[in-house]
Scaffold this active site. Structure first.
Site, PDB file in Angstrom:
ATOM      1  N   HIS A   1      -8.332  -0.227 -12.661  1.00 17.76           N
ATOM      2  CA  HIS A   1      -8.284   0.804 -11.630  1.00 17.76           C
ATOM      3  C   HIS A   1      -6.889   1.415 -11.501  1.00 17.76           C
ATOM      4  CE1 HIS A   1      -8.635   2.820  -7.782  1.00 17.76           C
ATOM      5  NE2 HIS A   1      -7.629   2.090  -7.341  1.00 17.76           N
ATOM      6  N   PHE A   2      -5.861   0.551 -11.411  1.00 23.26           N
ATOM      7  CA  PHE A   2      -4.568   1.182 -11.122  1.00 23.26           C
ATOM      8  C   PHE A   2      -3.914   1.799 -12.347  1.00 23.26           C
ATOM      9  CE2 PHE A   2      -2.800  -3.256 -11.327  1.00 23.26           C
ATOM     10  CZ  PHE A   2      -1.862  -3.055 -12.318  1.00 23.26           C
ATOM     11  N   HIS A   3      -4.301   1.365 -13.556  1.00 21.40           N
ATOM     12  CA  HIS A   3      -3.816   2.128 -14.705  1.00 21.40           C
ATOM     13  C   HIS A   3      -4.405   3.533 -14.667  1.00 21.40           C
ATOM     14  CE1 HIS A   3      -2.131  -1.595 -16.285  1.00 21.40           C
ATOM     15  NE2 HIS A   3      -1.438  -0.854 -17.122  1.00 21.40           N
TER      16      HIS A   3
ATOM     17  N   TYR B   1       1.755   5.489  -2.392  1.00 18.63           N
ATOM     18  CA  TYR B   1       1.883   6.878  -1.940  1.00 18.63           C
ATOM     19  C   TYR B   1       3.271   7.418  -2.217  1.00 18.63           C
ATOM     20  CZ  TYR B   1      -2.788   6.768  -0.311  1.00 18.63           C
ATOM     21  OH  TYR B   1      -4.149   6.694  -0.296  1.00 18.63           O
TER      22      TYR B   1
ATOM     23  N   ARG C   1      -7.778 -10.992 -13.747  1.00 19.28           N
ATOM     24  CA  ARG C   1      -6.609 -10.257 -14.222  1.00 19.28           C
ATOM     25  C   ARG C   1      -5.523 -11.271 -14.561  1.00 19.28           C
ATOM     26  NH1 ARG C   1      -3.901  -7.645  -8.769  1.00 19.28           N
ATOM     27  NH2 ARG C   1      -2.362  -6.819 -10.223  1.00 19.28           N
ATOM     28  N   ARG C   2      -4.466 -10.816 -15.179  1.00 18.35           N
ATOM     29  CA  ARG C   2      -3.280 -11.636 -15.414  1.00 18.35           C
ATOM     30  C   ARG C   2      -3.574 -12.930 -16.170  1.00 18.35           C
ATOM     31  NH1 ARG C   2      -0.193 -10.960  -9.552  1.00 18.35           N
ATOM     32  NH2 ARG C   2       0.810  -9.027 -10.116  1.00 18.35           N
TER      33      ARG C   2
ATOM     34  N   HIS D   1       0.790  -1.218   0.000  1.00 18.54           N
ATOM     35  CA  HIS D   1       0.000   0.000   0.000  1.00 18.54           C
ATOM     36  C   HIS D   1       0.827   1.275   0.000  1.00 18.54           C
ATOM     37  CE1 HIS D   1      -3.352   2.434  -0.429  1.00 18.54           C
ATOM     38  NE2 HIS D   1      -2.830   3.220   0.479  1.00 18.54           N
TER      39      HIS D   1
END
Ligand code: HEM
Ligand SMILES: [Cu+2]
Ligand SMILES: [Cu+2]
Lengths: 177, 539
Positions: B368-370, B221, B431-432, B217
């Site tokens: 989401h993370f792209h 950040y 995914r993957r 996590h």
């Protein structure tokens, strides 16, 4: 220290929004028992066939005296065994998953049957499947070059059309080896 | 003025970052093509997984770490007006990280470490991959030490004065990274390397996942803080206005840094080796860390509004139109915020303890993370690069119009790529996966979305090429550009700052306490429980 009044209001609003979400999650978890699979139960993945619970004869759907349905499944490259199971809709089902090799994950699309299957641990999920139909079980964690091929099937049938499988022979069936 | 040493260091770091980025973008486009199954000739799971492993490592570890180090050196020297503390260390850090990158790249590219950027055991890749990744991190630790030392030296020279906000955020990020990387470092040093070299027969995958979640996590950040730094200290000035509040910005960074750390179990919601009470605790912390993002959104929009009004914008929304949309930094921040709003919504779904079951490890997650990482974060990396390049090279940017087209196409391509990706996740696609082999009618609905993704990826790839081309051509210009980095002024100058908003000593202790609370028992349990190790597996 200088804080603008408008910013202060916004900060309270932000705390309120986050607090609302936290509240909903806590109430769901503490009062409605909605939790992620978290049973912290260990097992020796290298010798599942010697464990009583995950012996080959014991896999699949079982109903005990009190009517509780437990489904024991083994994940291994590249499939979930048994390859096909039939379960009743609208009935509480407890899945118990173990891996015989590496890390896998499993989910049934359009349902909340989802868990990681970590070698060395038993992953337990209790859920009900409201809609009858044919569903795949898909591996959702990379587990090797054949990962794309890792799946099996579940038939969810209406409660009234479902019959409990006969009690598995207690011991002495064939082993994997 | 940026001194020569800093310029050299920064250019070296940033070129490694953006070189890795461009290469990885080509791989990204190959991946969307391969996984669609539309071109049978390129179908190959082994190439696909080698590629995703490399793409993930290049984007998540190489682009980010090198960018953050390079930008950090510029921020430290220009905001503190102080030369780099111990430049030899800085070069040593660069050397170690670069060597590590090469070492890791060899097995990755030859398919000997197709273990993805998360390298979950008991699948074990070639030892060179783990050693290389470790060296990449070790090199970055030297950067952390330099940042912290520079802040300390400045404070000694300027007792009682507020540390410039840009440096406060950067030194905070260095501290955050030291804490963050410790989890994965423990995993790699005590589990993966000994296993890969055959010194150990078994390891506990549950412990490994717990240590990895420690890192997983806060690392996001670490990537995001440079973008937030630009939001606070560069954007307001570029937009023609002032920073809304310096103190609140510091408070936001502090909360971000402190609470990013003890919440990693939201990556383990679906895992059997941690109990629900711990997951719930980390889940609550996850919502705490959303607060600084709410505050940042407010501050940035308020700063932009001030700028828009100073430029003559009137009415409730009139100020938006009067912003300098043709300034790359301003355009980037607007697009970044749009993607942050969309991505933030997805993040709320992920973070919600029980809803997570619906989307866990589905295509929703890379979608989401792209959006939020390759979108919000990386578009700010572009903005920072466009801003720094002319100043550091002493030459004007090759083409400002090209920069604007590049930023818009990145945003448009990202929307086209990630919207269908999210939908695929809701439709149940894991995914993957390198192709769709499931013998199920369900998968027929997936095809049109795969097609859209190919197109979105292509737009992004074109955009990435424009970006690198623009920077490269800037070096070749004959013209001269003179400029300095201008940090935004707050509306109300900071005068009396409490020490806890000017220093991290206290927060470091708070972090230690929170980490002991949230990870102590969950890690120790593996040594008290009867556990069974797993032996190593290939892939
Ligand atoms: C041209 C643009 C890009 C395209 C078309 C693209 C496409 C992809 C695809 C298809 C995957 C594989 C996902 C899977 O198998 O589930 C992937 C993985 C990944 N991408 Fe990208 N990507 C692009 C740019 C980026 C950028 C700019 C970043 C971050 C800075 C990024 C970060 C990642 C990471 C960390 C992974 C690894 C995910 C995993 O291991 O599950 N990508 N990308
Ligand atoms: Cu699998
Ligand atoms: Cu996270």
């Amino acid at each position: 220290m200088h804080i603008d009044p408008l910013e202060k209001k916004w900060a309270y609003a932000a705390v309120g929004i986050a607090g609302l979400f936290v509240g909903i999650i806590l109430i769901d978890a503490l009062f409605h028992g909605i939790n992620a699979p978290s049973n912290v139960e260990t097992i020796d993945s290298a010798s599942l066939h010697l464990s009583e619970e995950f012996d080959e004869d014991n896999l699949g759907v079982q109903v005990d005296e009190s009517g509780t349905i437990t489904i024991r499944m083994v994940a291994g490259r590249y499939g979930f065994y048994p390859k096909h199971i039939t379960v009743p809709a609208d009935t509480s089902l407890t899945f118990r998953w173990v891996s015989m090799d590496v890390l896998h994950g499993v989910h049934m699309p359009m349902t909340n049957m989802s868990t990681m299957i970590v070698p060395g641990y038993v992953a337990q999920v209790t859920t009900t499947l409201p809609k009858p139909g044919e569903y795949p079980l898909l591996c959702n964690e990379y587990c090797g070059i054949g990962h794309d091929h890792m799946w099996s099937n579940v038939s969810v049938v209406a409660k009234e059309h479902w019959t409990a499988p006969g009690k598995a022979p207690s011991k002495g069936g064939q082993d994997n080896d | 003025m940026i001194d020569v040493v800093t310029k050299k260091l920064a250019f070296c770091h940033l070129w490694v970052a953006f070189g890795a980025f461009l290469l990885a973008c080509f791989m990204g486009e190959y991946q969307v093509l391969e996984r669609s199954g539309f071109i049978p000739a390129i179908e190959s799971p082994s190439v696909y997984f080698a590629s995703v492993s490399t793409h993930g490592v290049l984007m998540a570890f190489v682009l980010t770490t090198f960018f953050i180090m390079g930008f950090g050196y510029v921020v430290a020297t220009t905001s503190l007006k102080q030369p780099i503390w111990n430049p030899q260390w800085a070069w040593a850090g660069f050397g170690i990280s670069s060597f590590g990158t090469v070492l890791a790249a060899i097995p990755l590219l030859t398919g000997k470490a197709s273990v993805l950027y998360t390298f979950y055991p008991p699948i074990i890749g070639h030892w060179m991959f783990y050693v290389g990744a470790t060296l990449l991190i070790v090199g970055s630790w030297l950067w952390c030490v330099i940042m912290i030392m520079m802040m300390r030296e400045w404070k000694q020279a300027n007792p009682g004065a507020p540390v410039p906000l840009a440096m406060f955020a950067t030194a905070g990020n260095a501290l955050l990274w030291l804490w963050t990387s410790a989890g994965v470092a423990l995993e790699v040093l005590f589990q993966l390397i000994p296993m890969a070299l055959g010194w150990m027969d078994t390891l506990d995958p549950g412990l490994a996942r717990t240590l990895f979640a420690w890192t997983l996590h806060p690392i996001v950040y670490f990537w995001l803080i440079p973008a937030y730094t630009a939001f606070y200290v560069l954007v307001p000035k570029q937009a023609g206005g002032y920073l809304f509040s310096d103190e609140i910005a510091r408070a936001a960074f502090v909360v971000l840094i402190v609470f990013a750390l003890p919440i990693g179990f939201h990556h383990l919601y679906m895992d059997p080796e941690q109990a629900k009470g711990w997951k719930l605790l980390h889940g609550v912390g996850t919502f705490v860390v959303s607060l600084p993002t709410f505050i940042t959104g407010f501050s940035v929009i308020a700063s932009l509004e001030i700028a828009g009004r100073l430029r003559g914008g009137k009415g409730l929304f009139g100020w938006i139109g009067s912003l300098p949309w043709r300034n790359p930094m301003v355009l980037s921040v607007i697009l970044a915020l749009l993607m942050l709003i969309l991505g933030g919504f997805g993040g709320l779904v992920n973070a919600s303890y029980a809803m997570n079951a619906m989307i866990h490890n589905t295509a929703w997650v890379p979608g989401h993370f792209h959006l939020i990482f390759a979108g919000t974060t990386v578009i700010m990396y572009f903005a920072i690069a466009y801003y720094l390049w002319p100043i550091m090279a002493g030459k004007p940017l090759f083409s400002k119009d090209m920069a604007l087209v590049q930023l818009w196409t990145w945003f448009i391509g990202m929307t086209i790529l990630t919207t269908p990706w999210h939908v695929l996740g809701l439709l149940g696609q894991p995914r993957r996966i390198s192709g769709v082999e499931y013998n199920s009618l369900l998968t027929l609905a997936w095809d049109p979305y795969e097609l859209a993704m190919i197109f979105g990826g292509l737009v992004m790839l074109g955009s990435a090429c424009l970006f690198v081309y623009n920077l490269a051509m800037t070096h070749r210009s004959q013209e001269v550009f003179e400029g300095e980095i201008e940090y935004a002024e707050p509306i109300h100058p900071v005068t009396d700052l409490p020490e806890y908003l000017n220093d991290f000593t206290l927060w470091n202790k708070v972090i230690a306490g929170l980490m002991a609370l949230s990870f102590g028992v969950p890690i120790l349990q593996f040594f008290f429980m009867k556990t069974f190790g797993s032996s190593a597996w290939g892939f």
